[in-house]
Design a protein around this motif. Structure first.
Motif, PDB file in Angstrom:
ATOM      1  N   ALA A   1       6.405   4.571   2.118  1.00  0.00           N
ATOM      2  CA  ALA A   1       5.923   3.240   1.758  1.00  0.00           C
ATOM      3  C   ALA A   1       6.302   2.228   2.838  1.00  0.00           C
ATOM      4  CB  ALA A   1       6.526   2.817   0.418  1.00  0.00           C
ATOM      5  N   PRO A   2       5.475   1.195   3.053  1.00  0.00           N
ATOM      6  CA  PRO A   2       5.796   0.188   4.075  1.00  0.00           C
ATOM      7  C   PRO A   2       7.190  -0.412   3.902  1.00  0.00           C
ATOM      8  CG  PRO A   2       3.537  -0.091   3.336  1.00  0.00           C
ATOM      9  CD  PRO A   2       4.147   0.956   2.447  1.00  0.00           C
ATOM     10  N   GLY A   3       7.584  -0.708   2.668  1.00  0.00           N
ATOM     11  CA  GLY A   3       8.904  -1.279   2.435  1.00  0.00           C
ATOM     12  C   GLY A   3      10.025  -0.326   2.781  1.00  0.00           C
ATOM     13  N   VAL A   4       9.819   0.959   2.509  1.00  0.00           N
ATOM     14  CA  VAL A   4      10.813   1.982   2.859  1.00  0.00           C
ATOM     15  C   VAL A   4      10.868   2.142   4.377  1.00  0.00           C
ATOM     16  CG1 VAL A   4      11.459   4.411   2.640  1.00  0.00           C
ATOM     17  CG2 VAL A   4      10.518   3.188   0.672  1.00  0.00           C
ATOM     18  N   ALA A   5       9.699   2.158   5.020  1.00  0.00           N
ATOM     19  CA  ALA A   5       9.654   2.280   6.480  1.00  0.00           C
ATOM     20  C   ALA A   5      10.399   1.122   7.143  1.00  0.00           C
ATOM     21  CB  ALA A   5       8.204   2.308   6.951  1.00  0.00           C
TER      22      ALA A   5
ATOM     23  N   TYR B   1       0.838  -1.197   0.000  1.00  0.00           N
ATOM     24  CA  TYR B   1       0.000   0.000   0.000  1.00  0.00           C
ATOM     25  C   TYR B   1       0.874   1.248   0.000  1.00  0.00           C
ATOM     26  CZ  TYR B   1      -4.128  -2.844   1.048  1.00  0.00           C
ATOM     27  OH  TYR B   1      -5.154  -3.755   0.983  1.00  0.00           O
ATOM     28  N   THR B   2       1.062   1.855  -1.163  1.00  0.00           N
ATOM     29  CA  THR B   2       1.805   3.101  -1.278  1.00  0.00           C
ATOM     30  C   THR B   2       1.503   3.761  -2.615  1.00  0.00           C
ATOM     31  OG1 THR B   2       4.020   4.106  -1.406  1.00  0.00           O
ATOM     32  CG2 THR B   2       3.821   1.824  -2.158  1.00  0.00           C
ATOM     33  N   CYS B   3       1.457   5.090  -2.622  1.00  0.00           N
ATOM     34  CA  CYS B   3       1.292   5.825  -3.881  1.00  0.00           C
ATOM     35  C   CYS B   3       2.589   5.838  -4.661  1.00  0.00           C
ATOM     36  CB  CYS B   3       0.829   7.248  -3.596  1.00  0.00           C
ATOM     37  SG  CYS B   3       1.899   8.136  -2.437  1.00  0.00           S
ATOM     38  N   ALA B   4       3.708   5.588  -3.974  1.00  0.00           N
ATOM     39  CA  ALA B   4       5.030   5.561  -4.618  1.00  0.00           C
ATOM     40  C   ALA B   4       5.437   4.106  -4.849  1.00  0.00           C
ATOM     41  CB  ALA B   4       6.060   6.290  -3.766  1.00  0.00           C
TER      42      ALA B   4
END
Length: 423
Positions: free
Chosen positions: A351-355, A124-127
């Motif tokens: 984004a969850p992956g970036v976080a 779930y991310t716009c990026a």
């Protein structure tokens, strides 16, 4: 429109009435824009802009139930725009009640997305194009996306091909496996209609420059000259972060779906100014023009002198370099002001992956120590209700400013406000 035998068979009902309706919808969509044929969706992953289970979207849920019942699911795993809720974001009791009522169908909708082909529960991310999000299209791939900031990034920075579709159309393209060929899917549609000449004294604020370009060229394709002086000629992580925010502002303040940056973006590197149409008008952007644009933004706060109650950064979501850079900037500004924590509740979204990757670095604890909240929420969805609309919220995102009541300030102004000024 000329269809292949396989496409015509689908339209005629070879895989049932529901799939026939999907194809008919795509045909009607394409014919409205003069498309003469369909082309395959060639990207590995799709994306959907609709990520919020708002109660009034009953027709959407019913449509998705029909698709699922017929087995008409996406041929690609797909990501989705950010979730609308996060319990870690500062909110009042009344806001919590409103959120619960507004997004009463969130669980039901996310279950539908999983069955339709969602990549995973963290997609779930716009990026979605960030490396950590796992949905980076390759150059030349045909996409079926709708999220405006993702479409313009994929087209411009990655060199993929995608039109600015609607939320339902994008899913239907992924279900059918093909989309109508027109606009930004064609070589001619990717030609530049405008030349933007940059004559600023320093690297302009990405949000302001994108806003200026978007409001000038609207849905046309700009070719920007002079930006490589400040960004260089390599698509570094910092350069990509800048172009991400520039494109999102151009897409929301106008309808830009593709831009070319001289000596930097892929097609501009390969073709240069041969991309520019003959007699294309020129838009000169200097310091005075950017100041004029910024001063023209309206503020719809009831009390223009109100103390901000919340600050959102990250619309679209911040990348890893931005999180690290802003951690250092906030630390230094707080130290200079003699404060330990931000004086306005502040949320950085990513984004969850970036976080996840950021939390594995030393910067995570340092950011938390400043009082800034790290979230994967969609700020726009947080703001999209009467109670939040009345809140004095500040941001340096032109997209969030455009679609909500949030008040725009430059990055430098935001930094000052959240570390020392308050107002």
């Amino acid at each position: 429109m000329i269809l292949t035998k396989e496409q015509q068979a689908l339209l005629d009902g070879a895989q049932g009435e529901t799939m026939a309706k999907v194809v008919k919808t795509l045909v009607m969509y394409g014919e409205a824009f003069g498309a003469e044929r369909m082309v395959p969706v060639t990207s590995k992953y799709g994306h959907t802009v609709i990520s919020f289970g708002i109660g009034v979207m009953k027709p959407v849920y019913e449509l998705y139930d029909q698709l699922l019942a017929a087995g008409a699911v996406s041929k690609q795993p797909f990501s989705a725009d950010p979730r609308p809720l996060d319990k870690n974001i500062p909110s009042s009791f009344l806001q919590d009640v409103v959120f619960k009522f507004m997004y009463s169908q969130q669980d039901r909708y996310e279950d539908q997305l999983r069955k339709l082909g969602l990549m995973d529960d963290n997609a779930y991310t716009c990026a979605c194009y960030l490396p950590q999000a796992g949905n980076v299209p390759q150059r030349g791939e045909v996409l079926s996306w709708a999220e405006s900031s993702a479409v313009v990034y994929a087209n411009s920075v990655l060199g993929a091909r995608c039109n600015r579709n609607s939320g339902i159309i994008e899913l239907m393209g992924s279900i059918a496996g093909f989309v109508p060929e027109f606009g930004l899917l064609t070589d001619d549609g990717r030609k530049a209609d405008w030349v933007v000449e940059l004559r600023t004294s320093r690297l302009p604020d990405a949000q302001l420059l994108g806003s200026a370009v978007g409001m000038k060229v609207l849905e046309k394709v700009p070719y920007v000259k002079g930006l490589d002086k400040w960004l260089g000629t390599e698509l570094t992580e910092d350069a990509c972060a800048y172009l991400k925010d520039f494109g999102a502002a151009a897409a929301s303040n106008g309808s830009v779906g593709l831009y070319h940056i001289d000596h930097l973006t892929p097609e501009a590197v390969d073709a240069g100014e041969s991309l520019v149409r003959e007699n294309a008008p020129v838009y000169v952007v200097d310091d005075a023009e950017l100041e004029r644009i910024k001063n023209g933004y309206p503020c719809i706060w009831k009390d223009l002198n109100a103390t901000p109650k919340l600050c959102f950064m990250g619309c679209p979501h911040m990348n890893l370099s931005q999180l690290k850079d802003w951690t250092v900037r906030v630390e230094k500004a707080l130290a200079a002001a003699g404060n330990k924590k931000v004086v306005i509740p502040t949320v950085f979204t990513t984004a969850p992956g970036v976080a996840k990757e950021f939390r594995q670095t030393e910067y995570a604890a340092r950011l938390e120590a400043t009082g800034v909240v790290l979230s994967t929420i969609c700020p726009l969805m947080y703001m999209n209700n009467p109670l939040s609309k009345k809140m004095p919220v500040i941001t340096s995102s032109n997209k969030l400013r455009t679609y909500t009541s949030a008040r725009f300030y430059s990055d430098e102004e935001i930094l000052a406000k959240i570390t020392r000024e308050g107002k």
